[in-house]
Design a protein around this motif. Structure first.
Motif, PDB file in Angstrom:
ATOM      1  N   GLU A  79       0.823  -1.195   0.000  1.00 34.35           N
ATOM      2  CA  GLU A  79       0.000   0.000   0.000  1.00 34.35           C
ATOM      3  C   GLU A  79       0.869   1.261   0.000  1.00 34.35           C
ATOM      4  O   GLU A  79       1.959   1.268   0.562  1.00 34.35           O
ATOM      5  CB  GLU A  79      -0.945   0.010   1.207  1.00 34.35           C
ATOM      6  N   TYR A  80       0.371   2.290  -0.630  1.00 36.81           N
ATOM      7  CA  TYR A  80       1.111   3.535  -0.789  1.00 36.81           C
ATOM      8  C   TYR A  80       0.163   4.717  -0.598  1.00 36.81           C
ATOM      9  O   TYR A  80      -1.052   4.545  -0.515  1.00 36.81           O
ATOM     10  CB  TYR A  80       1.753   3.598  -2.184  1.00 36.81           C
ATOM     11  N   LEU A  81       0.716   5.911  -0.561  1.00 36.89           N
ATOM     12  CA  LEU A  81      -0.055   7.141  -0.449  1.00 36.89           C
ATOM     13  C   LEU A  81       0.076   7.934  -1.743  1.00 36.89           C
ATOM     14  O   LEU A  81       1.067   7.794  -2.457  1.00 36.89           O
ATOM     15  CB  LEU A  81       0.459   7.977   0.723  1.00 36.89           C
ATOM     16  N   PHE A  82      -0.919   8.747  -2.026  1.00 39.54           N
ATOM     17  CA  PHE A  82      -0.885   9.605  -3.210  1.00 39.54           C
ATOM     18  C   PHE A  82      -1.352  11.000  -2.812  1.00 39.54           C
ATOM     19  O   PHE A  82      -1.960  11.194  -1.762  1.00 39.54           O
ATOM     20  CB  PHE A  82      -1.769   9.038  -4.326  1.00 39.54           C
ATOM     21  N   ILE A  83      -1.055  11.966  -3.669  1.00 42.24           N
ATOM     22  CA  ILE A  83      -1.488  13.343  -3.458  1.00 42.24           C
ATOM     23  C   ILE A  83      -2.146  13.828  -4.739  1.00 42.24           C
ATOM     24  O   ILE A  83      -1.616  13.621  -5.834  1.00 42.24           O
ATOM     25  CB  ILE A  83      -0.301  14.271  -3.112  1.00 42.24           C
ATOM     26  N   SER A  84      -3.301  14.461  -4.599  1.00 44.92           N
ATOM     27  CA  SER A  84      -3.949  15.107  -5.742  1.00 44.92           C
ATOM     28  C   SER A  84      -4.257  16.550  -5.344  1.00 44.92           C
ATOM     29  O   SER A  84      -4.060  16.945  -4.197  1.00 44.92           O
ATOM     30  CB  SER A  84      -5.224  14.356  -6.150  1.00 44.92           C
ATOM     31  N   ASP A  85      -4.736  17.321  -6.306  1.00 49.12           N
ATOM     32  CA  ASP A  85      -5.085  18.709  -5.988  1.00 49.12           C
ATOM     33  C   ASP A  85      -6.597  18.863  -5.933  1.00 49.12           C
ATOM     34  O   ASP A  85      -7.341  17.928  -6.207  1.00 49.12           O
ATOM     35  CB  ASP A  85      -4.433  19.688  -6.973  1.00 49.12           C
ATOM     36  N   MET A  86      -7.038  20.055  -5.556  1.00 53.76           N
ATOM     37  CA  MET A  86      -8.466  20.328  -5.450  1.00 53.76           C
ATOM     38  C   MET A  86      -8.958  21.185  -6.608  1.00 53.76           C
ATOM     39  O   MET A  86     -10.021  21.780  -6.535  1.00 53.76           O
ATOM     40  CB  MET A  86      -8.779  20.997  -4.115  1.00 53.76           C
ATOM     41  N   ALA A  87      -8.165  21.261  -7.677  1.00 49.38           N
ATOM     42  CA  ALA A  87      -8.572  22.035  -8.846  1.00 49.38           C
ATOM     43  C   ALA A  87      -9.765  21.354  -9.508  1.00 49.38           C
ATOM     44  O   ALA A  87     -10.128  20.232  -9.176  1.00 49.38           O
ATOM     45  CB  ALA A  87      -7.409  22.147  -9.826  1.00 49.38           C
ATOM     46  N   SER A  88     -10.363  22.039 -10.450  1.00 48.59           N
ATOM     47  CA  SER A  88     -11.455  21.436 -11.196  1.00 48.59           C
ATOM     48  C   SER A  88     -11.121  21.525 -12.673  1.00 48.59           C
ATOM     49  O   SER A  88     -11.081  22.625 -13.216  1.00 48.59           O
ATOM     50  CB  SER A  88     -12.762  22.157 -10.908  1.00 48.59           C
ATOM     51  N   PRO A  89     -10.810  20.462 -13.368  1.00 49.64           N
ATOM     52  CA  PRO A  89     -10.744  19.088 -12.877  1.00 49.64           C
ATOM     53  C   PRO A  89      -9.467  18.850 -12.063  1.00 49.64           C
ATOM     54  O   PRO A  89      -8.445  19.484 -12.300  1.00 49.64           O
ATOM     55  CB  PRO A  89     -10.734  18.257 -14.158  1.00 49.64           C
ATOM     56  N   ALA A  90      -9.582  17.922 -11.119  1.00 55.76           N
ATOM     57  CA  ALA A  90      -8.459  17.612 -10.228  1.00 55.76           C
ATOM     58  C   ALA A  90      -7.430  16.733 -10.933  1.00 55.76           C
ATOM     59  O   ALA A  90      -7.764  15.965 -11.828  1.00 55.76           O
ATOM     60  CB  ALA A  90      -8.984  16.909  -8.974  1.00 55.76           C
ATOM     61  N   ASN A  91      -6.168  16.874 -10.516  1.00 50.98           N
ATOM     62  CA  ASN A  91      -5.062  16.111 -11.094  1.00 50.98           C
ATOM     63  C   ASN A  91      -4.209  15.503  -9.986  1.00 50.98           C
ATOM     64  O   ASN A  91      -4.203  16.006  -8.858  1.00 50.98           O
ATOM     65  CB  ASN A  91      -4.169  17.023 -11.947  1.00 50.98           C
ATOM     66  N   PHE A  92      -3.452  14.476 -10.345  1.00 44.67           N
ATOM     67  CA  PHE A  92      -2.488  13.923  -9.401  1.00 44.67           C
ATOM     68  C   PHE A  92      -1.326  14.900  -9.248  1.00 44.67           C
ATOM     69  O   PHE A  92      -0.797  15.411 -10.231  1.00 44.67           O
ATOM     70  CB  PHE A  92      -1.930  12.576  -9.883  1.00 44.67           C
ATOM     71  N   VAL A  93      -0.947  15.153  -8.025  1.00 44.54           N
ATOM     72  CA  VAL A  93       0.258  15.920  -7.720  1.00 44.54           C
ATOM     73  C   VAL A  93       1.423  14.945  -7.596  1.00 44.54           C
ATOM     74  O   VAL A  93       2.529  15.213  -8.056  1.00 44.54           O
ATOM     75  CB  VAL A  93       0.080  16.722  -6.405  1.00 44.54           C
ATOM     76  N   MET A  94       1.154  13.779  -6.971  1.00 44.04           N
ATOM     77  CA  MET A  94       2.189  12.765  -6.790  1.00 44.04           C
ATOM     78  C   MET A  94       1.530  11.391  -6.699  1.00 44.04           C
ATOM     79  O   MET A  94       0.705  11.144  -5.830  1.00 44.04           O
ATOM     80  CB  MET A  94       2.995  13.049  -5.517  1.00 44.04           C
ATOM     81  N   GLY A 111     -16.100   5.301 -15.381  1.00 43.11           N
ATOM     82  CA  GLY A 111     -15.998   6.549 -16.129  1.00 43.11           C
ATOM     83  C   GLY A 111     -16.092   7.833 -15.321  1.00 43.11           C
ATOM     84  O   GLY A 111     -15.992   8.920 -15.873  1.00 43.11           O
ATOM     85  N   ALA A 112     -16.280   7.747 -14.010  1.00 41.77           N
ATOM     86  CA  ALA A 112     -16.372   8.955 -13.184  1.00 41.77           C
ATOM     87  C   ALA A 112     -14.978   9.555 -12.987  1.00 41.77           C
ATOM     88  O   ALA A 112     -13.980   8.840 -12.939  1.00 41.77           O
ATOM     89  CB  ALA A 112     -16.990   8.618 -11.834  1.00 41.77           C
ATOM     90  N   ALA A 113     -14.905  10.872 -12.863  1.00 37.42           N
ATOM     91  CA  ALA A 113     -13.631  11.556 -12.619  1.00 37.42           C
ATOM     92  C   ALA A 113     -13.247  11.332 -11.154  1.00 37.42           C
ATOM     93  O   ALA A 113     -13.746  12.001 -10.251  1.00 37.42           O
ATOM     94  CB  ALA A 113     -13.759  13.038 -12.935  1.00 37.42           C
ATOM     95  N   LEU A 114     -12.353  10.385 -10.922  1.00 36.74           N
ATOM     96  CA  LEU A 114     -12.023   9.924  -9.576  1.00 36.74           C
ATOM     97  C   LEU A 114     -11.524  11.046  -8.668  1.00 36.74           C
ATOM     98  O   LEU A 114     -11.981  11.195  -7.538  1.00 36.74           O
ATOM     99  CB  LEU A 114     -10.975   8.810  -9.646  1.00 36.74           C
ATOM    100  N   LEU A 115     -10.579  11.837  -9.140  1.00 37.17           N
ATOM    101  CA  LEU A 115      -9.992  12.867  -8.283  1.00 37.17           C
ATOM    102  C   LEU A 115     -10.997  13.961  -7.959  1.00 37.17           C
ATOM    103  O   LEU A 115     -10.920  14.583  -6.896  1.00 37.17           O
ATOM    104  CB  LEU A 115      -8.726  13.427  -8.925  1.00 37.17           C
ATOM    105  N   ASP A 116     -11.956  14.199  -8.857  1.00 34.76           N
ATOM    106  CA  ASP A 116     -13.026  15.151  -8.551  1.00 34.76           C
ATOM    107  C   ASP A 116     -13.929  14.608  -7.437  1.00 34.76           C
ATOM    108  O   ASP A 116     -14.426  15.366  -6.606  1.00 34.76           O
ATOM    109  CB  ASP A 116     -13.854  15.456  -9.797  1.00 34.76           C
ATOM    110  N   ILE A 117     -14.119  13.288  -7.426  1.00 36.21           N
ATOM    111  CA  ILE A 117     -14.891  12.664  -6.338  1.00 36.21           C
ATOM    112  C   ILE A 117     -14.166  12.874  -5.009  1.00 36.21           C
ATOM    113  O   ILE A 117     -14.783  13.205  -3.996  1.00 36.21           O
ATOM    114  CB  ILE A 117     -15.110  11.166  -6.617  1.00 36.21           C
TER     115      ILE A 117
END
Length: 190
Positions: A79-94, A111-117
């Motif tokens: 298991e690992y950790l990830f970082i995303s942003d809160m922009a719209s649409p959201a993207n992975f930071v790391m 098909g849902a935008a995961l990071l937006d969820i």
């Protein structure tokens, strides 16, 4: 015959309740482990942010330091950790496993935008559990995943980690088969 039927039905009821309780307990324990790990990693973000606000590092260096530290964190099996942003649409930071995802958004198996969820969860509740479909490492086929996500407002980031539920289901199935075999033996004895 009535005594035998009542005894067997009683055994089935107790065994069924016990198996479901064990399943729920195992899942809750794993979800708690994910939450605690994400909260600990949020402490790394707070530490790096403190380096920025104290003037010891500029924001870009503090963020790079935090991303590097969190990318190395592992727990459980893989298991690992990830970082995303809160922009719209959201993207992975790391994303430490799939580096090609950094700077990009992704969709779930449906098909849902995961990071937006994730971003909506953090905006409405500051954090919590999210269920979705995501491919396991080394596979393209989506599998059920549950992640805990938590916001880090100073940088507009979301930190999270998840677990695949198929291994929990396999453990439960093995336990249920053992329970069923024991139940059949007890019923035969009765």
């Amino acid at each position: 015959v009535l005594l035998t039927v009542v005894s067997v039905l009683g055994l089935i009821t107790v065994a069924g309740y016990t198996m479901l309780a064990v399943r729920s307990h195992d899942r809750s324990g794993r979800e708690a482990q994910i939450r605690v790990t994400v909260e600990a990693a949020a402490g790394v973000l707070a530490w790096a942010h403190q380096l920025e606000t104290s003037g010891k590092l500029p924001r870009e260096e503090a963020q790079a330091l935090a991303k590097q530290a969190i990318a190395q964190m592992r727990y459980g099996k893989d298991e690992y950790l990830f970082i995303s942003d809160m922009a719209s649409p959201a993207n992975f930071v790391m994303h430490p496993i799939k580096l090609e995802l950094n700077g990009k958004g992704v969709s779930t198996g449906d098909g849902a935008a995961l990071l937006d969820i994730f971003a909506k969860k953090v905006q409405h509740e500051k954090g919590g559990l999210v269920s979705y479909q995501w491919p396991k490492p080394g596979s393209e086929k989506p599998a059920e995943n549950v992640s805990y996500v938590q916001g880090f407002a100073p940088w507009g980031w979301i930190i999270g980690s998840g677990m695949y539920t198929d291994d929990l289901e396999a453990e439960f199935l093995a336990y249920a088969l053992q329970g069923a075999a024991t139940l059949v033996l007890a019923a035969l004895i009765i």
